[in-house]
Design an enzyme around this catalytic site. Structure first.
Site, PDB file in Angstrom:
ATOM      1  N   PHE A 127     105.734  23.288   9.171  1.00 17.49           N
ATOM      2  CA  PHE A 127     106.339  24.405   9.907  1.00 17.49           C
ATOM      3  C   PHE A 127     105.325  24.928  10.908  1.00 17.49           C
ATOM      4  O   PHE A 127     104.266  25.418  10.536  1.00 17.49           O
ATOM      5  CB  PHE A 127     106.806  25.554   9.001  1.00 17.49           C
ATOM      6  CG  PHE A 127     107.490  26.626   9.809  1.00 17.49           C
ATOM      7  CD1 PHE A 127     108.813  26.498  10.179  1.00 17.49           C
ATOM      8  CD2 PHE A 127     106.775  27.728  10.270  1.00 17.49           C
ATOM      9  CE1 PHE A 127     109.426  27.468  10.976  1.00 17.49           C
ATOM     10  CE2 PHE A 127     107.386  28.696  11.066  1.00 17.49           C
ATOM     11  CZ  PHE A 127     108.712  28.563  11.415  1.00 17.49           C
ATOM     12  N   ASP A 134      96.500  24.451  11.843  1.00 18.90           N
ATOM     13  CA  ASP A 134      97.421  25.571  12.015  1.00 18.90           C
ATOM     14  C   ASP A 134      97.182  26.540  10.866  1.00 18.90           C
ATOM     15  O   ASP A 134      97.699  26.373   9.766  1.00 18.90           O
ATOM     16  CB  ASP A 134      98.873  25.082  12.038  1.00 18.90           C
ATOM     17  CG  ASP A 134      99.856  26.235  12.268  1.00 18.90           C
ATOM     18  OD1 ASP A 134      99.443  27.410  12.125  1.00 18.90           O
ATOM     19  OD2 ASP A 134     101.033  25.967  12.582  1.00 18.90           O
ATOM     20  N   LYS A 149     100.045  35.656  13.063  1.00 20.01           N
ATOM     21  CA  LYS A 149     100.448  36.524  11.944  1.00 20.01           C
ATOM     22  C   LYS A 149      99.469  37.666  11.659  1.00 20.01           C
ATOM     23  O   LYS A 149      99.511  38.672  12.348  1.00 20.01           O
ATOM     24  CB  LYS A 149     100.726  35.670  10.705  1.00 20.01           C
ATOM     25  CG  LYS A 149     101.961  34.787  10.922  1.00 20.01           C
ATOM     26  CD  LYS A 149     102.653  34.333   9.660  1.00 20.01           C
ATOM     27  CE  LYS A 149     104.032  33.762   9.996  1.00 20.01           C
ATOM     28  NZ  LYS A 149     104.144  32.339   9.865  1.00 20.01           N
TER      29      LYS A 149
HETATM   30  C1  LIG Z   1     104.826  31.505  11.004  1.00 16.15           C
HETATM   31  C2  LIG Z   1     104.132  30.254  11.390  1.00 16.15           C
HETATM   32  C3  LIG Z   1     104.113  29.812  12.730  1.00 16.15           C
HETATM   33  C4  LIG Z   1     104.903  30.483  13.822  1.00 16.15           C
HETATM   34  O1  LIG Z   1     104.546  31.793  14.050  1.00 16.15           O
HETATM   35  P1  LIG Z   1     105.577  32.770  14.848  1.00 16.15           P
HETATM   36  O2  LIG Z   1     104.767  34.001  15.084  1.00 16.15           O
HETATM   37  O3  LIG Z   1     106.741  32.994  13.932  1.00 16.15           O
HETATM   38  O4  LIG Z   1     105.968  32.073  16.090  1.00 16.15           O
HETATM   39  C5  LIG Z   1     103.362  28.694  13.019  1.00 16.15           C
HETATM   40  N1  LIG Z   1     102.697  28.025  12.070  1.00 16.15           N
HETATM   41  C6  LIG Z   1     102.703  28.408  10.773  1.00 16.15           C
HETATM   42  C7  LIG Z   1     101.926  27.630   9.773  1.00 16.15           C
HETATM   43  C8  LIG Z   1     103.435  29.526  10.392  1.00 16.15           C
HETATM   44  O5  LIG Z   1     103.485  29.875   9.101  1.00 16.15           O
END
Ligand SMILES: *Cc1c(COP(=O)(O)O)cnc(C)c1O
Length: 397
Positions: free
Chosen positions: A141, A226, A255
């Site tokens: 994700f 990520d 986040k």
């Molecule tokens: C939440 C998330 C994203 C995307 O972040 P948004 O602020 O919702 O665009 C990308 N990578 C990971 C691992 C995430 O958990």
């Protein structure tokens, strides 16, 4: 104030149906606690998918935001502001990198990392432009843009959004040999979550990230971590890569960097990588705005000053130990690191989740059978004990 029922009905009438929230309306939050319009309080065990590591409305972050709010909020990058420099310096220091590129949402930071890898591939590695390949993992994700869902294996996130962005190769998560086998002369990067969050808190086998680091170095491809969900202490280390003492080439962050107040994201890397950007080649009107920078700067300060990684590690160990005492044959796995914990059931978990919510604990299932427990890192021990008492009662069978 409208009742919860009325608020939900209104939201459903005028808001697009792209989410299916639980039937809880939150109108106030403080630390790990939230309350609804009827005055019922809940423990927040989701923390907005780790965006609330500092809890709701952390007083020092709110104060930093207010102070900046009354001074200057937006300049665009057409001009300098006096906060961005400190934000970049502190985030570079925290990640051990030379440079930072600020954006807003996590998805934008991932897009920025993809652009970094492709342009680095073309300009530095010498891959013909248009041939660059990025390797990603099954059940990843990374966000919701067209390019990002193009590399997703979640049909629900993809269906109907074609044509898809080419240039991605999908391999099995946690399998270093699969990575080595997938690399071609056109490969420019491997993009991976150190722990897969949305996939259900999937912790890769021990040594995986170390092997990934070696393979990326040996093949001259960028290791992009990520850490949007795992970063900033959530897993008991400042970044989840640190569990294996591994340093990625590019950190992707979001986040919690926004302190639970506003979207703040960024990537960080060394100059040999980020120098591929030139004026006009990438940007964002709001990226690096002084309000976001002030909030992010305060968040970074607190992480270090109050040792959030240690807090998450100790509280997480206590939390998972208590969960392991639960007697229920339907629980088939309890896993996680720090305060990112997944409890997997042999069947759907939604019934348990509904009962948890009725009993005052906000949680959500991911991938049907796993409940994620990820309270704010600032949750107190008495709060944890009270929440765990409810959780243990509801989950025992
Ligand atoms: C939440 C998330 C994203 C995307 O972040 P948004 O602020 O919702 O665009 C990308 N990578 C990971 C691992 C995430 O958990």
């Amino acid at each position: 104030m409208l009742s919860s029922k009325e608020i939900i009905a209104k939201t459903e009438q005028y808001g697009t149906n792209n989410y299916h929230p639980k039937d809880v309306v939150i109108v106030k939050g403080e630390g790990a606690l939230v309350s609804d319009p009827e005055g019922k309080t809940y423990f927040d065990m989701l923390s907005a998918y780790s965006a609330l590591n500092f809890g709701h409305c952390h007083p020092e972050i709110v104060a930093a935001a207010k102070e900046q709010l009354e001074k200057l909020t937006l300049t665009s990058r057409a001009f300098h502001n006096a906060v961005l420099c400190d934000f970049c310096m502190q985030l570079a220091k925290l990640t051990g990198k030379q440079k930072v590129l600020p954006m807003n949402s996590g998805a934008e930071a991932v897009e920025t990392a993809i652009k970094t890898a492709r342009r680095w591939g073309a300009l530095v590695k010498g891959v013909p432009n248009g041939k660059q390949e990025i390797i990603v993992c099954e059940n990843n994700f990374h966000g919701r843009t067209v390019t990002i869902i193009s590399m997703s294996t979640d049909e629900n996130a993809r269906v109907g959004y074609g044509p898809y962005t080419p240039g991605f190769k999908v391999i099995k998560y946690g399998d270093a040999d699969a990575l080595a086998d997938a690399i071609t002369p056109d490969t420019v990067a491997f993009l991976v979550e150190p722990i897969q969050g949305e996939a259900g808190i999937i912790v890769p086998p021990k040594g995986y990230l170390k092997k990934v680091r070696e393979i990326c170095t040996r093949n001259n491809i960028l290791f992009i971590a990520d850490e949007v969900q795992t970063g900033f202490a959530r897993t008991g280390k400042m970044f989840a890569c640190m569990h294996e003492e591994v340093i990625p080439d590019v950190y992707v962050m979001g986040k919690a960097l926004g302190g639970g107040i506003m979207p703040v994201s960024a990537i960080s890397a060394n100059d040999d990588i980020l120098s591929i950007f030139t004026p006009g080649s990438h940007g964002s009107t709001f990226g690096g705005n002084p309000l976001a920078a002030a909030v992010g700067l305060k968040a970074i300060e607190l992480l270090v000053r109050d040792d959030y990684p240690k807090m998450a590690a100790e509280k997480g160990a206590y939390f998972i130990q208590k969960l392991r005492e639960i007697d229920n044959p339907e629980i088939i796995d309890i896993r996680g690191k720090g305060l990112l914990i997944g409890v997997e059931f042999s069947g759907p978990a939604s019934e348990y989740v509904d009962k948890l919510i009725q009993s005052g604990v906000l949680a959500k299932e991911t991938h049907e059978r796993t409940i994620r427990f990820a309270p704010p890192v600032v949750i107190t021990y008495p709060q944890m004990e009270e929440a765990l008492e409810i959780i243990c009662k509801v989950l025992t069978k």
